[in-house]
Design a protein around this motif. Structure first.
Motif, PDB file in Angstrom:
ATOM      1  N   ASP A  66       1.271  -0.942   0.041  1.00 47.61           N
ATOM      2  CA  ASP A  66      -0.130  -0.128  -0.132  1.00 47.61           C
ATOM      3  C   ASP A  66       1.067   1.320  -0.053  1.00 47.61           C
ATOM      4  OD1 ASP A  66      -1.791   2.265   0.211  1.00 47.61           O
ATOM      5  OD2 ASP A  66      -2.945   1.601   2.214  1.00 47.61           O
ATOM      6  N   THR A  67       0.745   2.256  -0.694  1.00 53.24           N
ATOM      7  CA  THR A  67       1.828   3.999  -0.652  1.00 53.24           C
ATOM      8  C   THR A  67       1.475   4.325  -0.261  1.00 53.24           C
ATOM      9  OG1 THR A  67       0.445   4.079  -2.523  1.00 53.24           O
ATOM     10  CG2 THR A  67       1.459   3.065  -3.813  1.00 53.24           C
ATOM     11  N   SER A  68       0.269   4.447   0.644  1.00 52.44           N
ATOM     12  CA  SER A  68       0.154   4.906   1.725  1.00 52.44           C
ATOM     13  C   SER A  68       0.826   3.951   2.843  1.00 52.44           C
ATOM     14  CB  SER A  68      -1.442   5.782   1.405  1.00 52.44           C
ATOM     15  OG  SER A  68      -1.876   4.378   1.880  1.00 52.44           O
ATOM     16  N   SER A  69       1.395   3.079   3.066  1.00 49.31           N
ATOM     17  CA  SER A  69       1.330   2.196   4.484  1.00 49.31           C
ATOM     18  C   SER A  69       3.215   2.874   4.663  1.00 49.31           C
ATOM     19  CB  SER A  69       1.469   0.971   4.612  1.00 49.31           C
ATOM     20  OG  SER A  69       2.305   0.652   3.841  1.00 49.31           O
ATOM     21  N   LYS A  70       3.694   2.843   5.558  1.00 46.65           N
ATOM     22  CA  LYS A  70       4.952   2.930   5.946  1.00 46.65           C
ATOM     23  C   LYS A  70       6.026   1.797   6.499  1.00 46.65           C
ATOM     24  CE  LYS A  70       4.467   7.445   7.749  1.00 46.65           C
ATOM     25  NZ  LYS A  70       5.224   8.897   8.775  1.00 46.65           N
ATOM     26  N   LEU A  71       7.062   1.433   6.255  1.00 42.14           N
ATOM     27  CA  LEU A  71       7.923   0.888   6.468  1.00 42.14           C
ATOM     28  C   LEU A  71       8.776   0.738   7.190  1.00 42.14           C
ATOM     29  CD1 LEU A  71       7.835  -0.612   2.759  1.00 42.14           C
ATOM     30  CD2 LEU A  71       6.839  -1.691   4.221  1.00 42.14           C
ATOM     31  N   THR A  72       9.503   0.068   8.223  1.00 41.19           N
ATOM     32  CA  THR A  72      11.077   0.467   8.495  1.00 41.19           C
ATOM     33  C   THR A  72      12.042  -0.368   8.815  1.00 41.19           C
ATOM     34  OG1 THR A  72       9.579   0.772  10.888  1.00 41.19           O
ATOM     35  CG2 THR A  72      11.606   0.722  11.124  1.00 41.19           C
ATOM     36  N   ALA A  73      13.482   0.665   7.923  1.00 42.16           N
ATOM     37  CA  ALA A  73      14.245   0.256   7.039  1.00 42.16           C
ATOM     38  C   ALA A  73      15.307  -0.315   8.817  1.00 42.16           C
ATOM     39  CB  ALA A  73      15.267   1.096   7.149  1.00 42.16           C
TER      40      ALA A  73
ATOM     41  N   GLU B 215      14.212   3.740  10.655  1.00 42.84           N
ATOM     42  CA  GLU B 215      13.144   5.340   9.789  1.00 42.84           C
ATOM     43  C   GLU B 215      12.203   4.649   8.951  1.00 42.84           C
ATOM     44  OE1 GLU B 215      14.375   9.997   7.028  1.00 42.84           O
ATOM     45  OE2 GLU B 215      15.628   7.846   7.910  1.00 42.84           O
ATOM     46  N   ASN B 216      11.437   5.309   8.966  1.00 35.63           N
ATOM     47  CA  ASN B 216       9.753   4.597   9.125  1.00 35.63           C
ATOM     48  C   ASN B 216       9.754   6.148   7.713  1.00 35.63           C
ATOM     49  OD1 ASN B 216       9.602   3.116  11.329  1.00 35.63           O
ATOM     50  ND2 ASN B 216       8.458   5.154  12.434  1.00 35.63           N
ATOM     51  N   VAL B 217       9.268   5.232   6.643  1.00 35.37           N
ATOM     52  CA  VAL B 217       9.416   5.937   5.391  1.00 35.37           C
ATOM     53  C   VAL B 217       8.276   5.405   5.079  1.00 35.37           C
ATOM     54  CG1 VAL B 217      10.305   6.691   3.254  1.00 35.37           C
ATOM     55  CG2 VAL B 217      12.081   6.244   5.383  1.00 35.37           C
TER      56      VAL B 217
ATOM     57  N   LEU C  83      12.096  -1.648   0.761  1.00 39.70           N
ATOM     58  CA  LEU C  83      11.089  -2.443   0.276  1.00 39.70           C
ATOM     59  C   LEU C  83      11.030  -3.276   0.060  1.00 39.70           C
ATOM     60  CD1 LEU C  83      11.443   0.206  -2.671  1.00 39.70           C
ATOM     61  CD2 LEU C  83       9.069   0.473  -0.661  1.00 39.70           C
ATOM     62  N   GLY C  84      12.063  -4.560  -0.497  1.00 44.62           N
ATOM     63  CA  GLY C  84      11.657  -5.933  -0.965  1.00 44.62           C
ATOM     64  C   GLY C  84      11.956  -7.212   0.041  1.00 44.62           C
ATOM     65  N   GLU C  85      11.833  -6.407   1.113  1.00 50.55           N
ATOM     66  CA  GLU C  85      12.100  -6.869   2.635  1.00 50.55           C
ATOM     67  C   GLU C  85      10.758  -6.450   3.406  1.00 50.55           C
ATOM     68  OE1 GLU C  85      15.773  -7.134   4.985  1.00 50.55           O
ATOM     69  OE2 GLU C  85      14.610  -6.035   6.300  1.00 50.55           O
ATOM     70  N   GLY C  86       9.878  -5.102   2.620  1.00 47.89           N
ATOM     71  CA  GLY C  86       8.648  -5.398   2.802  1.00 47.89           C
ATOM     72  C   GLY C  86       7.544  -5.912   2.151  1.00 47.89           C
ATOM     73  N   CYS C  87       7.410  -6.533   0.487  1.00 46.42           N
ATOM     74  CA  CYS C  87       7.049  -7.349  -0.064  1.00 46.42           C
ATOM     75  C   CYS C  87       6.830  -9.156   0.349  1.00 46.42           C
ATOM     76  CB  CYS C  87       7.562  -7.017  -1.225  1.00 46.42           C
ATOM     77  SG  CYS C  87       7.179  -5.429  -2.697  1.00 46.42           S
ATOM     78  N   VAL C  88       7.820  -8.815   0.898  1.00 49.67           N
ATOM     79  CA  VAL C  88       7.739 -10.837   1.312  1.00 49.67           C
ATOM     80  C   VAL C  88       7.381 -10.326   3.348  1.00 49.67           C
ATOM     81  CG1 VAL C  88       9.544 -12.422   2.999  1.00 49.67           C
ATOM     82  CG2 VAL C  88      10.585 -10.727   0.539  1.00 49.67           C
ATOM     83  N   GLU C  89       7.656  -9.391   3.619  1.00 52.95           N
ATOM     84  CA  GLU C  89       6.641  -9.306   4.838  1.00 52.95           C
ATOM     85  C   GLU C  89       5.033  -9.618   4.326  1.00 52.95           C
ATOM     86  OE1 GLU C  89       7.404  -6.066   6.778  1.00 52.95           O
ATOM     87  OE2 GLU C  89       9.335  -6.770   7.201  1.00 52.95           O
ATOM     88  N   ALA C  90       4.474  -8.682   2.952  1.00 51.07           N
ATOM     89  CA  ALA C  90       2.341  -8.054   2.636  1.00 51.07           C
ATOM     90  C   ALA C  90       3.031  -9.784   2.243  1.00 51.07           C
ATOM     91  CB  ALA C  90       2.977  -7.044   1.763  1.00 51.07           C
TER      92      ALA C  90
END
Length: 475
Positions: free
Chosen positions: A98-105, A126-128, A149-156
């Motif tokens: 979701d482009t409006s959500s945030k991911l943490t580095a 950092e939360n971006v 982003l790659g890590e966020g995709c795997v979690e999603a």
């Protein structure tokens, strides 16, 4: 002593004459007709190199509309994609996140970014926003953004398509595929192997798209001997990614200003520009080396890629005048020729679009490269009409003349009124008051005559005094 006084007077007289002449010349200058000095500081036409003069490992122009290669050189040779890898990373991120959500580095996302890394500039913890990470991915080509982003995709992916369930992604798999292929548990994968898992998703998508010579091992394109692709495969990946309107917005943005985060406390902590220079000057590809019209309508955007071992490369999305959408990829430009990268890309783009036009010479997209420019501004300030959102489409009832700027009309004189005169003020005064200017000129002439007479008389007195002095001395 008398001679010195006379000499000083003569000097003062000469100075008066000079001042008078200077004043006359100055007034004459302003009274002269105004002139304009022109200098040619425009951008000259620059011809692109012929295809035979393009130094690269391979190139390919793929017609997404027909599914055929238009022109190519070594399109199936193995090359290292460098940051062109991020086209795939961006496509999957737009699909899973979701482009409006945030991911943490995370720590794992930030480690191992070596000297060949280009960075968005974020910090561990950092939360971006995902949308900001996507700009950080595609404009400054941030390897840090790619990993987050790659890590966020795997979690999603684990959340949306859990193992043992019946819900499958567009490639026909769920999390069980990762568990089986990696022979590991969900917990351990999410703890330390997310980038490896993301690479599996990248490779599966590449296979589904028909890529035969592609294998990814990371999300960012850092060099690895087992991380490779081909020029043709890159055009297939770009063709699939360009189906997303958000993707086209990202690659067509000339710049982006980043918003504040928990680690960067103020907005505009970074300002980045698109590294695809053909986006700014698509006219470079409007003609071939011999001056033939390429029939290129627009450069929508693309992605660059550079490492010391990969050389320089770009993959872009373009539209031909006949409405065909062409993916152009050029790979492996050697270091000694990297200054010519944009011109090489322009050459391949021009010849590819010309070949496409010659196979289907029908105008479906009106205008040229100057008419289709995305504006990096809020939606309310975007162009009202842009047929490249759906290439070839022309809205019913739309006035195509709007694509051509309307020339500024000449002012129409009002009956009974004199047109405005842009003559300089002093020149205008002299022009409108000939009697006054004549009086001034006569007065100045009189001053000159009087000064000349005075100078002659002073010189006579001086010479007479000198003669008397010499006569006196002789006595």
């Amino acid at each position: 002593m008398r001679i010195r006084l006379i000499t000083g007077s003569a000097i003062r007289t000469a100075a008066s004459i000079f001042a008078a002449v200077f004043l006359i010349c100055t007034l004459g200058f302003f009274a002269m007709p105004a002139t304009t000095v022109n200098a040619d500081v425009t951008q000259p036409d620059i011809p692109v190199p012929a295809l035979s003069d393009v130094h690269c490992a391979s190139y390919c122009v793929y017609d997404k509309t027909t599914g055929y290669i238009v022109i190519s050189m070594n399109p199936d040779d193995k090359i290292y994609p460098a940051s062109m890898t991020k086209i795939m990373t961006c496509m999957l991120s737009l699909e899973y996140l979701d482009t409006s959500s945030k991911l943490t580095a995370s720590h794992t996302a930030m480690e191992g970014l070596g000297p060949d890394s280009s960075l968005m500039g974020i910090f561990e913890g950092e939360n971006v926003k995902v949308s900001e990470l996507l700009y950080g991915l595609m404009l400054p080509s941030g390897n840090d953004a790619a990993n987050v982003l790659g890590e966020g995709c795997v979690e999603a992916f684990f959340d949306k398509f859990p193992a043992g369930g019946t819900t499958m992604n567009s490639d026909g798999i769920n999390a069980q595929y990762l568990l089986d292929t990696m022979n590991d548990t969900k917990e351990h994968i999410l703890e330390s192997r997310k980038i490896e898992a993301f690479a599996l998703l990248m490779n599966l998508r590449a296979e589904k798209l028909g890529c035969k010579g592609t294998h990814f091992v990371n999300a960012c394109g850092l060099h690895d001997d087992e991380h490779y692709t081909t020029a043709y495969d890159l055009t297939l990946i770009m063709a699939a990614a360009s189906e997303s309107e958000d993707f086209r917005t990202l690659i067509s943005s000339p710049s982006h200003v980043f918003i504040a985060t928990n680690r960067h406390k103020s907005d505009a902590w970074s300002y980045e520009k698109n590294s695809n220079y053909l986006l700014y000057d698509p006219w470079l590809a409007s003609k071939t080396a011999n001056g033939s019209d390429s029939h290129l309508a627009a450069v929508i955007g693309g992605k660059t890629g550079t490492t010391s071992k990969a050389g320089k490369g770009l993959t872009i999305d373009t539209v031909c005048e006949n409405g065909h959408e062409l993916m152009v990829s050029i790979c492996g430009i050697p270091q000694e020729y990297q200054f010519y990268t944009t011109m090489y890309l322009a050459s391949v783009t021009a010849y590819g679009n010309l070949a496409c036009w010659e196979s289907d010479p029908v105008t479906r997209v009106y205008g040229n490269t100057g008419d289709y420019r995305y504006i990096n501004a809020p939606a309310s300030q975007q162009p009202e009409y842009d047929s490249l959102i759906n290439p070839g489409d022309i809205p019913t009832g739309y006035d195509l003349s709007a694509l051509t700027p309307t020339p500024t009309p000449e002012p129409t004189p009002v009956p009974g009124e004199e047109p405005l005169d842009d003559t300089p003020p002093l020149q205008l005064f002299v022009k409108n008051n000939p009697v006054v200017s004549g009086v001034i000129g006569g007065f100045m002439l009189l001053i000159i005559v009087l000064n000349i007479v005075l100078w002659i008389r002073i010189n006579r007195i001086k010479h007479s005094a000198e003669r008397r002095a010499r006569k006196k001395e002789s006595l």
